[in-house]
Design a protein around this motif. Structure first.
Motif, PDB file in Angstrom:
ATOM      1  N   MET A 174       3.901  10.762  -6.340  1.00  0.00           N
ATOM      2  CA  MET A 174       5.025  11.127  -7.203  1.00  0.00           C
ATOM      3  C   MET A 174       4.530  11.439  -8.615  1.00  0.00           C
ATOM      4  O   MET A 174       5.001  12.375  -9.265  1.00  0.00           O
ATOM      5  N   ALA A 175       3.553  10.650  -9.062  1.00  0.00           N
ATOM      6  CA  ALA A 175       3.004  10.860 -10.402  1.00  0.00           C
ATOM      7  C   ALA A 175       2.177  12.140 -10.470  1.00  0.00           C
ATOM      8  O   ALA A 175       2.140  12.814 -11.499  1.00  0.00           O
ATOM      9  N   ASP A 176       1.490  12.465  -9.372  1.00  0.00           N
ATOM     10  CA  ASP A 176       0.697  13.693  -9.315  1.00  0.00           C
ATOM     11  C   ASP A 176       0.780  14.280  -7.905  1.00  0.00           C
ATOM     12  O   ASP A 176      -0.012  13.918  -7.030  1.00  0.00           O
ATOM     13  N   PRO A 177       1.719  15.181  -7.664  1.00  0.00           N
ATOM     14  CA  PRO A 177       1.902  15.770  -6.330  1.00  0.00           C
ATOM     15  C   PRO A 177       0.710  16.587  -5.834  1.00  0.00           C
ATOM     16  O   PRO A 177       0.635  16.906  -4.645  1.00  0.00           O
ATOM     17  N   SER A 178      -0.227  16.899  -6.709  1.00  0.00           N
ATOM     18  CA  SER A 178      -1.402  17.676  -6.306  1.00  0.00           C
ATOM     19  C   SER A 178      -2.605  16.792  -5.977  1.00  0.00           C
ATOM     20  O   SER A 178      -3.699  17.294  -5.734  1.00  0.00           O
ATOM     21  N   PHE A 179      -2.406  15.491  -5.952  1.00  0.00           N
ATOM     22  CA  PHE A 179      -3.474  14.506  -5.739  1.00  0.00           C
ATOM     23  C   PHE A 179      -3.738  14.386  -4.225  1.00  0.00           C
ATOM     24  O   PHE A 179      -3.163  13.549  -3.539  1.00  0.00           O
ATOM     25  N   ALA A 180      -4.622  15.216  -3.719  1.00  0.00           N
ATOM     26  CA  ALA A 180      -4.858  15.314  -2.278  1.00  0.00           C
ATOM     27  C   ALA A 180      -5.337  14.004  -1.663  1.00  0.00           C
ATOM     28  O   ALA A 180      -4.913  13.617  -0.571  1.00  0.00           O
ATOM     29  N   LEU A 181      -6.244  13.315  -2.347  1.00  0.00           N
ATOM     30  CA  LEU A 181      -6.760  12.050  -1.814  1.00  0.00           C
ATOM     31  C   LEU A 181      -5.649  11.017  -1.651  1.00  0.00           C
ATOM     32  O   LEU A 181      -5.633  10.260  -0.675  1.00  0.00           O
ATOM     33  N   ALA A 182      -4.737  10.984  -2.586  1.00  0.00           N
ATOM     34  CA  ALA A 182      -3.627  10.036  -2.498  1.00  0.00           C
ATOM     35  C   ALA A 182      -2.734  10.365  -1.302  1.00  0.00           C
ATOM     36  O   ALA A 182      -2.257   9.466  -0.602  1.00  0.00           O
ATOM     37  N   TRP A 183      -2.518  11.665  -1.056  1.00  0.00           N
ATOM     38  CA  TRP A 183      -1.741  12.058   0.125  1.00  0.00           C
ATOM     39  C   TRP A 183      -2.444  11.609   1.404  1.00  0.00           C
ATOM     40  O   TRP A 183      -1.802  11.122   2.347  1.00  0.00           O
ATOM     41  N   ALA A 184      -3.756  11.759   1.442  1.00  0.00           N
ATOM     42  CA  ALA A 184      -4.515  11.376   2.637  1.00  0.00           C
ATOM     43  C   ALA A 184      -4.411   9.872   2.894  1.00  0.00           C
ATOM     44  O   ALA A 184      -4.159   9.440   4.027  1.00  0.00           O
ATOM     45  N   ALA A 211       0.830  -1.203   0.000  1.00  0.00           N
ATOM     46  CA  ALA A 211       0.000   0.000   0.000  1.00  0.00           C
ATOM     47  C   ALA A 211       0.866   1.255   0.000  1.00  0.00           C
ATOM     48  O   ALA A 211       0.618   2.194  -0.775  1.00  0.00           O
ATOM     49  N   MET A 212       1.883   1.276   0.840  1.00  0.00           N
ATOM     50  CA  MET A 212       2.758   2.442   0.910  1.00  0.00           C
ATOM     51  C   MET A 212       3.463   2.686  -0.424  1.00  0.00           C
ATOM     52  O   MET A 212       3.547   3.823  -0.890  1.00  0.00           O
ATOM     53  N   ALA A 213       3.977   1.625  -1.023  1.00  0.00           N
ATOM     54  CA  ALA A 213       4.708   1.762  -2.287  1.00  0.00           C
ATOM     55  C   ALA A 213       3.818   2.339  -3.389  1.00  0.00           C
ATOM     56  O   ALA A 213       4.238   3.224  -4.147  1.00  0.00           O
ATOM     57  N   ASN A 214       2.592   1.861  -3.482  1.00  0.00           N
ATOM     58  CA  ASN A 214       1.692   2.340  -4.526  1.00  0.00           C
ATOM     59  C   ASN A 214       1.230   3.769  -4.273  1.00  0.00           C
ATOM     60  O   ASN A 214       1.116   4.562  -5.215  1.00  0.00           O
ATOM     61  N   LEU A 215       0.992   4.114  -3.019  1.00  0.00           N
ATOM     62  CA  LEU A 215       0.579   5.480  -2.714  1.00  0.00           C
ATOM     63  C   LEU A 215       1.747   6.458  -2.830  1.00  0.00           C
ATOM     64  O   LEU A 215       1.557   7.622  -3.189  1.00  0.00           O
ATOM     65  N   ASP A 216       2.952   5.969  -2.549  1.00  0.00           N
ATOM     66  CA  ASP A 216       4.149   6.776  -2.846  1.00  0.00           C
ATOM     67  C   ASP A 216       4.184   7.105  -4.339  1.00  0.00           C
ATOM     68  O   ASP A 216       4.430   8.254  -4.733  1.00  0.00           O
ATOM     69  N   SER A 217       3.957   6.084  -5.157  1.00  0.00           N
ATOM     70  CA  SER A 217       3.993   6.272  -6.603  1.00  0.00           C
ATOM     71  C   SER A 217       2.884   7.206  -7.074  1.00  0.00           C
ATOM     72  O   SER A 217       3.078   7.990  -8.008  1.00  0.00           O
ATOM     73  N   SER A 239      10.346   5.525  13.208  1.00  0.00           N
ATOM     74  CA  SER A 239      10.156   6.972  13.204  1.00  0.00           C
ATOM     75  C   SER A 239       9.901   7.520  11.806  1.00  0.00           C
ATOM     76  O   SER A 239       9.137   8.477  11.637  1.00  0.00           O
ATOM     77  N   GLU A 240      10.527   6.909  10.786  1.00  0.00           N
ATOM     78  CA  GLU A 240      10.329   7.425   9.432  1.00  0.00           C
ATOM     79  C   GLU A 240       8.899   7.187   8.947  1.00  0.00           C
ATOM     80  O   GLU A 240       8.350   7.986   8.176  1.00  0.00           O
ATOM     81  N   PHE A 241       8.275   6.096   9.397  1.00  0.00           N
ATOM     82  CA  PHE A 241       6.882   5.846   9.039  1.00  0.00           C
ATOM     83  C   PHE A 241       5.986   6.908   9.673  1.00  0.00           C
ATOM     84  O   PHE A 241       5.068   7.433   9.034  1.00  0.00           O
ATOM     85  N   LYS A 242       6.240   7.207  10.929  1.00  0.00           N
ATOM     86  CA  LYS A 242       5.430   8.205  11.629  1.00  0.00           C
ATOM     87  C   LYS A 242       5.576   9.581  10.985  1.00  0.00           C
ATOM     88  O   LYS A 242       4.587  10.307  10.819  1.00  0.00           O
ATOM     89  N   ALA A 243       6.809   9.921  10.624  1.00  0.00           N
ATOM     90  CA  ALA A 243       7.048  11.217   9.998  1.00  0.00           C
ATOM     91  C   ALA A 243       6.330  11.329   8.656  1.00  0.00           C
ATOM     92  O   ALA A 243       5.727  12.371   8.338  1.00  0.00           O
ATOM     93  N   LYS A 244       6.364  10.266   7.863  1.00  0.00           N
ATOM     94  CA  LYS A 244       5.699  10.294   6.558  1.00  0.00           C
ATOM     95  C   LYS A 244       4.179  10.326   6.719  1.00  0.00           C
ATOM     96  O   LYS A 244       3.481  10.957   5.911  1.00  0.00           O
ATOM     97  N   ALA A 245       3.668   9.674   7.749  1.00  0.00           N
ATOM     98  CA  ALA A 245       2.220   9.718   8.004  1.00  0.00           C
ATOM     99  C   ALA A 245       1.779  11.141   8.290  1.00  0.00           C
ATOM    100  O   ALA A 245       0.764  11.613   7.756  1.00  0.00           O
ATOM    101  N   LYS A 246       2.551  11.846   9.104  1.00  0.00           N
ATOM    102  CA  LYS A 246       2.200  13.220   9.472  1.00  0.00           C
ATOM    103  C   LYS A 246       2.323  14.167   8.285  1.00  0.00           C
ATOM    104  O   LYS A 246       1.410  14.969   8.019  1.00  0.00           O
ATOM    105  N   GLU A 247       3.437  14.089   7.592  1.00  0.00           N
ATOM    106  CA  GLU A 247       3.649  14.998   6.467  1.00  0.00           C
ATOM    107  C   GLU A 247       2.617  14.768   5.370  1.00  0.00           C
ATOM    108  O   GLU A 247       2.231  15.701   4.658  1.00  0.00           O
ATOM    109  N   SER A 248       2.133  13.532   5.249  1.00  0.00           N
ATOM    110  CA  SER A 248       1.175  13.207   4.184  1.00  0.00           C
ATOM    111  C   SER A 248      -0.196  13.811   4.437  1.00  0.00           C
ATOM    112  O   SER A 248      -0.797  14.409   3.534  1.00  0.00           O
TER     113      SER A 248
END
Length: 208
Positions: free
Chosen positions: A39-49, A30-36, A65-74
């Motif tokens: 990356m493909a569309d940085p303005s895709f708000a739903l994907a960030w959520a 799930a993380m890998a696909n949502l990362d992609s 800690s890196e998972f937690k940080a990415k969860a927050k920033e997303s």
């Protein structure tokens, strides 16, 4: 998004999140696909959520800690793009519940999400988890029951309801929920294990 590649990645990641498969392999997918997707569309708000939800799940189970940080920033990025995005607030509540254990803040975010997602089973289930962690077992059971009514073919909601019912020592009802969960998704070994655990607790309760 109008980016078909981003949308395809989003759907693949969302499919795993909706199944509620929280194994390391599934969350990594799930993380890998949502990362992609972002990356493909940085303005895709739903994907960030939804990326935030995936990383919050991983951070809850792995405590990295890196998972937690990415969860927050997303979720922050999702709400930066669209401050009114209901699923952005849902992701924020999910983060505050699982990662920060800030239950009041989580419920505030869920309330914002609920203004649009009135009858969203996932939202009600997430709210129920907060109530469960707060020790409000009756409220938790009611919310899980409502989630089951809205999405009766989701094995996860029946399983979650069974967990909440056990805190109230309602083992008979919990076993019915687990029976239903297994009937919906008989291939998941974890559900059979949980059903056996509930049955053993119910037998012990009768023995008392």
């Amino acid at each position: 998004t109008e980016n078909s590649e981003a949308y395809d990645y989003y759907l693949k990641g969302m499919n795993v999140l909706r199944m509620g498969d929280w194994t390391t392999k599934a969350t990594a997918f799930a993380m890998a696909n949502l990362d992609s997707a972002v990356m493909a569309d940085p303005s895709f708000a739903l994907a960030w959520a939804e990326r935030s939800r995936a990383y919050s799940t991983a951070g809850f189970y792995n405590r990295r800690s890196e998972f937690k940080a990415k969860a927050k920033e997303s979720f922050e990025q999702a709400l930066k793009i669209d401050p009114q995005l209901a699923r952005g607030h849902l992701a924020a509540g999910y983060y505050y519940n699982l990662i920060d254990t800030d239950y009041e803040h989580a419920l505030e975010e869920y309330s914002l999400a609920r203004t649009e997602l009135h009858n969203d089973a996932s939202l009600l289930s997430d709210m129920a988890f907060v109530k469960l962690r707060q020790g409000m077992y009756t409220e938790s059971q009611e919310l899980f029951s409502r989630a089951v009514e809205l999405d009766p073919l989701n094995a996860n909601f029946h399983t979650f309801r069974a967990e909440a019912l056990q805190f109230g020592r309602l083992f008979g009802e919990a076993q019915k929920s687990m029976d239903r969960a297994v009937g919906i998704d008989p291939a998941r070994a974890e559900l059979h294990r949980l059903r056996i655990e509930v049955a053993l607790k119910r037998t012990s309760e009768w023995a008392e």
